[in-house]
Structure formats: structure tokens, C-alpha cells
Design a protein around this motif. Structure first.
Motif, PDB file in Angstrom:
ATOM      1  N   SER A 155       0.854  -1.188   0.000  1.00  0.00           N
ATOM      2  CA  SER A 155       0.000   0.000   0.000  1.00  0.00           C
ATOM      3  C   SER A 155       0.885   1.232   0.000  1.00  0.00           C
ATOM      4  CB  SER A 155      -0.912   0.021   1.230  1.00  0.00           C
ATOM      5  OG  SER A 155      -1.647   1.221   1.290  1.00  0.00           O
ATOM      6  N   ALA A 156       0.331   2.357  -0.416  1.00  0.00           N
ATOM      7  CA  ALA A 156       1.064   3.620  -0.358  1.00  0.00           C
ATOM      8  C   ALA A 156       1.149   4.128   1.075  1.00  0.00           C
ATOM      9  CB  ALA A 156       0.375   4.661  -1.241  1.00  0.00           C
ATOM     10  N   ASP A 157       0.247   3.663   1.934  1.00  0.00           N
ATOM     11  CA  ASP A 157       0.211   4.069   3.344  1.00  0.00           C
ATOM     12  C   ASP A 157       0.971   3.030   4.176  1.00  0.00           C
ATOM     13  OD1 ASP A 157      -0.398   4.755   5.957  1.00  0.00           O
ATOM     14  OD2 ASP A 157      -2.546   5.004   5.593  1.00  0.00           O
ATOM     15  N   ALA A 158       2.155   3.364   4.625  1.00  0.00           N
ATOM     16  CA  ALA A 158       3.009   2.414   5.354  1.00  0.00           C
ATOM     17  C   ALA A 158       2.395   1.996   6.684  1.00  0.00           C
ATOM     18  CB  ALA A 158       4.392   3.023   5.581  1.00  0.00           C
ATOM     19  N   ASP A 159       1.737   2.913   7.379  1.00  0.00           N
ATOM     20  CA  ASP A 159       1.092   2.559   8.656  1.00  0.00           C
ATOM     21  C   ASP A 159      -0.016   1.544   8.436  1.00  0.00           C
ATOM     22  OD1 ASP A 159       2.744   4.290  10.029  1.00  0.00           O
ATOM     23  OD2 ASP A 159       1.308   5.962   9.968  1.00  0.00           O
ATOM     24  N   TRP A 160      -0.865   1.785   7.440  1.00  0.00           N
ATOM     25  CA  TRP A 160      -1.951   0.861   7.131  1.00  0.00           C
ATOM     26  C   TRP A 160      -1.377  -0.495   6.735  1.00  0.00           C
ATOM     27  CZ3 TRP A 160      -3.616  -1.829   2.775  1.00  0.00           C
ATOM     28  CH2 TRP A 160      -4.907  -2.344   2.833  1.00  0.00           C
ATOM     29  N   GLN A 161      -0.313  -0.490   5.951  1.00  0.00           N
ATOM     30  CA  GLN A 161       0.327  -1.725   5.506  1.00  0.00           C
ATOM     31  C   GLN A 161       0.821  -2.534   6.704  1.00  0.00           C
ATOM     32  OE1 GLN A 161       3.317  -1.085   2.490  1.00  0.00           O
ATOM     33  NE2 GLN A 161       4.408  -2.963   3.025  1.00  0.00           N
TER      34      GLN A 161
END
Length: 188
Positions: A155-161
């Protein structure tokens, strides 16, 4: 036509005509009980119709609220936000929304296509689909005790990943942790 004066006020008088209608007329020094032939009738102001825009403004406000609800709440459920790849020998990729709804399911190799063939993921979240796919892999003989399942989230969102990788690992370890090995990252 003759009129009978019924009421007298300083500016107007109420008269009764021959047809039984009460009319408002200019008071030309009438006395109650007078019978007069000609009157100066006072016209009632026309009734105002309600403005058309008032009810329409309520409808427009309701439409605006529905748009806010749809685009603010439902849109995150239907926009791809990341992907979760499950590698056993069947290689499968789930396209996920921000709210963990599975939007698309793709078999990345021949065994992956066989694994997802006939499987309905519509309306399900990541947790349910990953568990059901691992269960199908066990039932179809792709996965047995002691083997490894590799999970990769992009994902582009590292936290979400990071949250998704951890959540997927915990969900699968809770259910299958004693029989199979769950590993984060691509298969070697």
C-alpha cells in the motif's frame, strides 16, 4: 343592487348584498341599518402563494446530505487502498479497501486460479476471505501441517500496511498457528 349596512367602522363598513354576501365597503358616513344603492367596495388583497423555492430548498438540502454520506462513508468501502498477497503454492492476491473490504480476488498462478474458482468473496472482509482461502487450500491438499503461508501487504500508506500485515498474521495464527507457519513477507 341595494345593500344593508350591518357594521360601521371609521374607515369601512360591512354591508350585506341582495345575494347574502357580506362585503367590505368604504364608509361614506353610513349608519347601521341604512340601505344604500351604490358602494365603493374595498378589494381584498390577493392571497400570496408560497414561494416555490422554499420546498425545493429542503429537497436540495436533503440531496446534499445524502451526497456527503455517500462520498464520506461509503466511498472508502469501494476504492482500492492496498493489496494482500497470500502465497502457499497457490498464489492469490486480494485487493482491499481502506475499511478491509475485499474488492477483487485474483489467482496469480495456475494453482491460485484453481483455489479461487467458484469462490464468492462479495461483501466479505479481509479476515473472512483469508481464513476461508486457507481453509480451502487445506481441503484441496495445497496446505498441510508444518507448511508455511507467506503474507505480503502492499500500500502507499506504510502505517496501514504494517497494521494489515500484523492483523492478518494474528488472525491466521489464532486459527491455524499450531498446524501451519505464518510468515510476513514474500515466499523464499
Amino acid at each position: 343592487m341595494s345593500y344593508l349596512v350591518m357594521e360601521v367602522h371609521p374607515a369601512y363598513a360591512v354591508v350585506l348584498d341582495e345575494e347574502g354576501r357580506f362585503l367590505k365597503a368604504a364608509n361614506l358616513r353610513y349608519q347601521v341599518g341604512d340601505t344604500v344603492r351604490d358602494i365603493v367596495e374595498l378589494r381584498r388583497p390577493k392571497e400570496k402563494r408560497p414561494a416555490l423555492w422554499k420546498p425545493l430548498s429542503g429537497v436540495a438540502g436533503l440531496a446534499a446530505c445524502l451526497c456527503i454520506v455517500f462520498f464520506g462513508y461509503y466511498q472508502p468501502n469501494f476504492v482500492p487502498y492496498g493489496a494482500l498477497r497470500i502465497q502457499i503454492n497457490p498464489d492469490v492476491e486480494l485487493t482491499l479497501s481502506r475499511t478491509d473490504r475485499v474488492l477483487e480476488l485474483e489467482g496469480l498462478n495456475a494453482d491460485g486460479r484453481v483455489l479461487i474458482e467458484g469462490y464468492d468473496y462479495g461483501g466479505k472482509d479481509r479476515e473472512d476471505v483469508t481464513e476461508e482461502l486457507v481453509e480451502r487450500a487445506i481441503d484441496m491438499g495445497y496446505l498441510s501441517g508444518g507448511e508455511t503461508v507467506s503474507i505480503t501487504v502492499t500500500s502507499a500508506d506504510a502505517d496501514w500496511q504494517a497494521r494489515e500485515e500484523q492483523a492478518a498474521r494474528e488472525d491466521l495464527e489464532e486459527r491455524y498457528g499450531e498446524t501451519i507457519v505464518i510468515r510476513i513477507g514474500p515466499a523464499p
